[in-house]
Design a protein around this motif. Structure first.
Motif, PDB file in Angstrom:
ATOM      1  N   SER A  40       0.832  -1.194   0.000  1.00 50.97           N
ATOM      2  CA  SER A  40       0.000   0.000   0.000  1.00 50.97           C
ATOM      3  C   SER A  40       0.869   1.247   0.000  1.00 50.97           C
ATOM      4  O   SER A  40       2.049   1.208   0.330  1.00 50.97           O
ATOM      5  CB  SER A  40      -0.917   0.012   1.222  1.00 50.97           C
ATOM      6  OG  SER A  40      -0.158   0.112   2.397  1.00 50.97           O
ATOM      7  N   ASN A  41       0.260   2.345  -0.348  1.00 47.15           N
ATOM      8  CA  ASN A  41       0.913   3.639  -0.275  1.00 47.15           C
ATOM      9  C   ASN A  41       1.126   3.965   1.197  1.00 47.15           C
ATOM     10  O   ASN A  41       0.273   3.707   2.036  1.00 47.15           O
ATOM     11  CB  ASN A  41       0.017   4.687  -0.952  1.00 47.15           C
ATOM     12  CG  ASN A  41       0.627   6.058  -0.966  1.00 47.15           C
ATOM     13  OD1 ASN A  41       1.190   6.514   0.023  1.00 47.15           O
ATOM     14  ND2 ASN A  41       0.508   6.729  -2.080  1.00 47.15           N
ATOM     15  N   ARG A  42       2.257   4.532   1.531  1.00 44.76           N
ATOM     16  CA  ARG A  42       2.598   4.854   2.915  1.00 44.76           C
ATOM     17  C   ARG A  42       1.556   5.760   3.579  1.00 44.76           C
ATOM     18  O   ARG A  42       1.345   5.705   4.778  1.00 44.76           O
ATOM     19  CB  ARG A  42       3.959   5.540   2.920  1.00 44.76           C
ATOM     20  CG  ARG A  42       4.648   5.588   4.241  1.00 44.76           C
ATOM     21  CD  ARG A  42       5.961   6.313   4.111  1.00 44.76           C
ATOM     22  NE  ARG A  42       6.996   5.378   3.685  1.00 44.76           N
ATOM     23  CZ  ARG A  42       8.281   5.561   3.885  1.00 44.76           C
ATOM     24  NH1 ARG A  42       8.692   6.655   4.457  1.00 44.76           N
ATOM     25  NH2 ARG A  42       9.149   4.667   3.496  1.00 44.76           N
ATOM     26  N   THR A  45      -4.916   5.348   4.127  1.00 48.75           N
ATOM     27  CA  THR A  45      -5.637   5.094   5.367  1.00 48.75           C
ATOM     28  C   THR A  45      -6.616   3.954   5.134  1.00 48.75           C
ATOM     29  O   THR A  45      -7.391   3.976   4.181  1.00 48.75           O
ATOM     30  CB  THR A  45      -6.416   6.349   5.815  1.00 48.75           C
ATOM     31  OG1 THR A  45      -5.499   7.423   5.967  1.00 48.75           O
ATOM     32  CG2 THR A  45      -7.129   6.097   7.122  1.00 48.75           C
ATOM     33  N   LEU A  46      -6.574   2.951   5.992  1.00 44.86           N
ATOM     34  CA  LEU A  46      -7.480   1.816   5.884  1.00 44.86           C
ATOM     35  C   LEU A  46      -8.633   1.988   6.857  1.00 44.86           C
ATOM     36  O   LEU A  46      -8.454   2.482   7.964  1.00 44.86           O
ATOM     37  CB  LEU A  46      -6.746   0.520   6.190  1.00 44.86           C
ATOM     38  CG  LEU A  46      -5.582   0.173   5.271  1.00 44.86           C
ATOM     39  CD1 LEU A  46      -4.863  -1.068   5.780  1.00 44.86           C
ATOM     40  CD2 LEU A  46      -6.070  -0.037   3.854  1.00 44.86           C
ATOM     41  N   SER A  47      -9.820   1.580   6.437  1.00 46.36           N
ATOM     42  CA  SER A  47     -10.977   1.651   7.330  1.00 46.36           C
ATOM     43  C   SER A  47     -10.878   0.540   8.368  1.00 46.36           C
ATOM     44  O   SER A  47     -10.137  -0.427   8.204  1.00 46.36           O
ATOM     45  CB  SER A  47     -12.266   1.526   6.526  1.00 46.36           C
ATOM     46  OG  SER A  47     -12.334   0.252   5.921  1.00 46.36           O
ATOM     47  N   SER A  48     -11.637   0.643   9.447  1.00 47.67           N
ATOM     48  CA  SER A  48     -11.570  -0.331  10.527  1.00 47.67           C
ATOM     49  C   SER A  48     -12.112  -1.694  10.120  1.00 47.67           C
ATOM     50  O   SER A  48     -11.893  -2.677  10.803  1.00 47.67           O
ATOM     51  CB  SER A  48     -12.334   0.182  11.747  1.00 47.67           C
ATOM     52  OG  SER A  48     -13.687   0.406  11.401  1.00 47.67           O
TER      53      SER A  48
END
Length: 65
Positions: A40-42, A45-48
């Motif tokens: 992933s890109n640094r 943001t991933l959802s919960s």
């Protein structure tokens, strides 16, 4: 598949977030059981509720090796 490391290239600005590059003696053969990992890109943001897989070889526990 078994491969040997042909060359290790140290990142000039090495820190714990940058990984050394390894060149193998022969390319890997991808198939249904083996495929490259998607990074992933640094700043992504991933959802919960996102399903994720973690992989690596550096630390196996916090504060460990």
């Amino acid at each position: 598949q078994v491969r040997q490391v042909k060359t290790i290239v140290m990142h000039p600005d090495f820190d714990m977030l940058n990984i050394d590059l390894m060149q193998l003696d022969f390319p890997l053969e991808y198939n249904a059981a083996m495929r490259p990992v998607c990074l992933s890109n640094r700043t992504e943001t991933l959802s919960s509720y996102s399903l994720c897989t973690a992989s690596g070889w550096r630390m196996i526990k916090k504060g460990g090796s």
